[in-house]
Design a protein around this motif. Structure first.
Motif, PDB file in Angstrom:
ATOM      1  N   MET A   1       0.649  -1.120   0.106  1.00  0.00           N
ATOM      2  CA  MET A   1       0.594   0.316  -0.013  1.00  0.00           C
ATOM      3  C   MET A   1       1.472   1.048   0.194  1.00  0.00           C
ATOM      4  O   MET A   1       2.289   1.126   0.809  1.00  0.00           O
ATOM      5  CB  MET A   1      -0.677   0.156   1.357  1.00  0.00           C
ATOM      6  CG  MET A   1      -1.957  -1.038   1.017  1.00  0.00           C
ATOM      7  SD  MET A   1      -3.012  -0.938   2.798  1.00  0.00           S
ATOM      8  CE  MET A   1      -4.312  -1.126   2.033  1.00  0.00           C
ATOM      9  N   ALA A   2       0.396   1.838  -0.770  1.00  0.00           N
ATOM     10  CA  ALA A   2       1.407   2.991  -1.127  1.00  0.00           C
ATOM     11  C   ALA A   2       1.068   3.861   0.538  1.00  0.00           C
ATOM     12  O   ALA A   2       0.155   4.501   1.491  1.00  0.00           O
ATOM     13  CB  ALA A   2       0.343   4.185  -1.749  1.00  0.00           C
ATOM     14  N   HIS A   3       2.294   4.394   1.320  1.00  0.00           N
ATOM     15  CA  HIS A   3       2.316   5.058   2.547  1.00  0.00           C
ATOM     16  C   HIS A   3       2.217   7.331   2.550  1.00  0.00           C
ATOM     17  O   HIS A   3       2.937   7.716   0.732  1.00  0.00           O
ATOM     18  CB  HIS A   3       3.530   4.921   3.118  1.00  0.00           C
ATOM     19  CG  HIS A   3       3.670   5.787   4.261  1.00  0.00           C
ATOM     20  ND1 HIS A   3       3.043   5.244   5.035  1.00  0.00           N
ATOM     21  CD2 HIS A   3       3.998   6.621   4.610  1.00  0.00           C
ATOM     22  CE1 HIS A   3       3.626   6.103   6.368  1.00  0.00           C
ATOM     23  NE2 HIS A   3       4.185   7.088   5.653  1.00  0.00           N
ATOM     24  N   VAL A   4       1.592   7.832   2.966  1.00  0.00           N
ATOM     25  CA  VAL A   4       1.127   9.218   2.837  1.00  0.00           C
ATOM     26  C   VAL A   4       1.477   9.857   3.892  1.00  0.00           C
ATOM     27  O   VAL A   4       1.085   9.481   4.912  1.00  0.00           O
ATOM     28  CB  VAL A   4      -0.344   9.575   1.953  1.00  0.00           C
ATOM     29  CG1 VAL A   4      -0.177  10.717   1.695  1.00  0.00           C
ATOM     30  CG2 VAL A   4      -0.710   9.237   0.857  1.00  0.00           C
ATOM     31  N   GLN A  18      -0.799  10.394   9.032  1.00  0.00           N
ATOM     32  CA  GLN A  18       0.233   9.527   7.675  1.00  0.00           C
ATOM     33  C   GLN A  18      -1.014   7.972   7.708  1.00  0.00           C
ATOM     34  O   GLN A  18      -1.980   7.571   8.804  1.00  0.00           O
ATOM     35  CB  GLN A  18       0.806   8.752   9.034  1.00  0.00           C
ATOM     36  CG  GLN A  18       1.998  10.010   8.684  1.00  0.00           C
ATOM     37  CD  GLN A  18       3.396   9.660   9.568  1.00  0.00           C
ATOM     38  OE1 GLN A  18       3.547   9.266   9.761  1.00  0.00           O
ATOM     39  NE2 GLN A  18       4.438  10.571  10.419  1.00  0.00           N
ATOM     40  N   LEU A  19      -1.006   7.537   6.073  1.00  0.00           N
ATOM     41  CA  LEU A  19      -2.050   6.830   5.889  1.00  0.00           C
ATOM     42  C   LEU A  19      -1.325   5.777   5.160  1.00  0.00           C
ATOM     43  O   LEU A  19      -0.411   6.354   4.215  1.00  0.00           O
ATOM     44  CB  LEU A  19      -3.207   7.212   5.535  1.00  0.00           C
ATOM     45  CG  LEU A  19      -3.367   8.197   4.855  1.00  0.00           C
ATOM     46  CD1 LEU A  19      -4.505   7.244   3.357  1.00  0.00           C
ATOM     47  CD2 LEU A  19      -3.699   9.306   4.885  1.00  0.00           C
ATOM     48  N   ASP A  20      -2.034   4.963   4.939  1.00  0.00           N
ATOM     49  CA  ASP A  20      -1.401   3.402   4.212  1.00  0.00           C
ATOM     50  C   ASP A  20      -2.236   3.511   3.312  1.00  0.00           C
ATOM     51  O   ASP A  20      -3.437   2.763   4.230  1.00  0.00           O
ATOM     52  CB  ASP A  20      -0.332   2.253   4.289  1.00  0.00           C
ATOM     53  CG  ASP A  20       0.536   2.327   5.330  1.00  0.00           C
ATOM     54  OD1 ASP A  20       1.562   3.017   4.771  1.00  0.00           O
ATOM     55  OD2 ASP A  20       0.977   2.011   6.916  1.00  0.00           O
ATOM     56  N   CYS A  21      -2.812   3.595   2.132  1.00  0.00           N
ATOM     57  CA  CYS A  21      -3.548   3.197   1.337  1.00  0.00           C
ATOM     58  C   CYS A  21      -3.370   2.638   0.070  1.00  0.00           C
ATOM     59  O   CYS A  21      -2.365   2.573  -0.442  1.00  0.00           O
ATOM     60  CB  CYS A  21      -4.388   4.588   0.951  1.00  0.00           C
ATOM     61  SG  CYS A  21      -3.377   5.864   0.132  1.00  0.00           S
ATOM     62  N   ASP A  22      -4.551   2.036  -0.618  1.00  0.00           N
ATOM     63  CA  ASP A  22      -4.637   1.434  -1.903  1.00  0.00           C
ATOM     64  C   ASP A  22      -5.025   2.182  -2.886  1.00  0.00           C
ATOM     65  O   ASP A  22      -5.735   2.408  -3.184  1.00  0.00           O
ATOM     66  CB  ASP A  22      -5.422  -0.042  -2.026  1.00  0.00           C
ATOM     67  CG  ASP A  22      -5.781  -0.911  -3.223  1.00  0.00           C
ATOM     68  OD1 ASP A  22      -4.458  -0.770  -4.013  1.00  0.00           O
ATOM     69  OD2 ASP A  22      -6.833  -1.573  -3.227  1.00  0.00           O
TER      70      ASP A  22
END
Length: 89
Positions: A1-4, A18-22
């Motif tokens: 998952m992309a980290h933002v 801060q999030l990890d998202c698909d």
């Protein structure tokens, strides 16, 4: 998952997750962040939905290219950093 991640400069004004998202594009990742905190949208995007002039986004160490449609591609391993660009003299 992309980290933002958002820099601490933005956090002074609004909660920044801060999030990890698909997400397959920068726009999709930012939408996920705005879902966590809708007030964040106004600090990042202008009225047309484009990146604000003084916002810089880096994806895997490279500056995002599409400031209007936010179509820069992300991979599952992408690291996205959003910051306020400094200006002045």
């Amino acid at each position: 998952m992309a980290h933002v991640e958002f820099t601490s400069q933005l956090h002074r004004f609004v909660d920044t997750p801060q999030l990890d998202c698909d997400a397959g594009t920068l726009g999709e990742a930012l939408t996920r962040a705005f879902d966590c905190n809708p007030r964040l949208r106004g600090y990042i995007l202008d009225e047309q939905g484009h990146l604000r002039t003084h916002v810089a986004v880096f994806i895997d160490g490279h500056r995002a290219r599409d400031r209007q449609a936010l179509s820069d591609p992300l991979t599952a391993q992408s690291k996205v950093y959003v910051l306020q660009a400094l200006s002045g003299g």
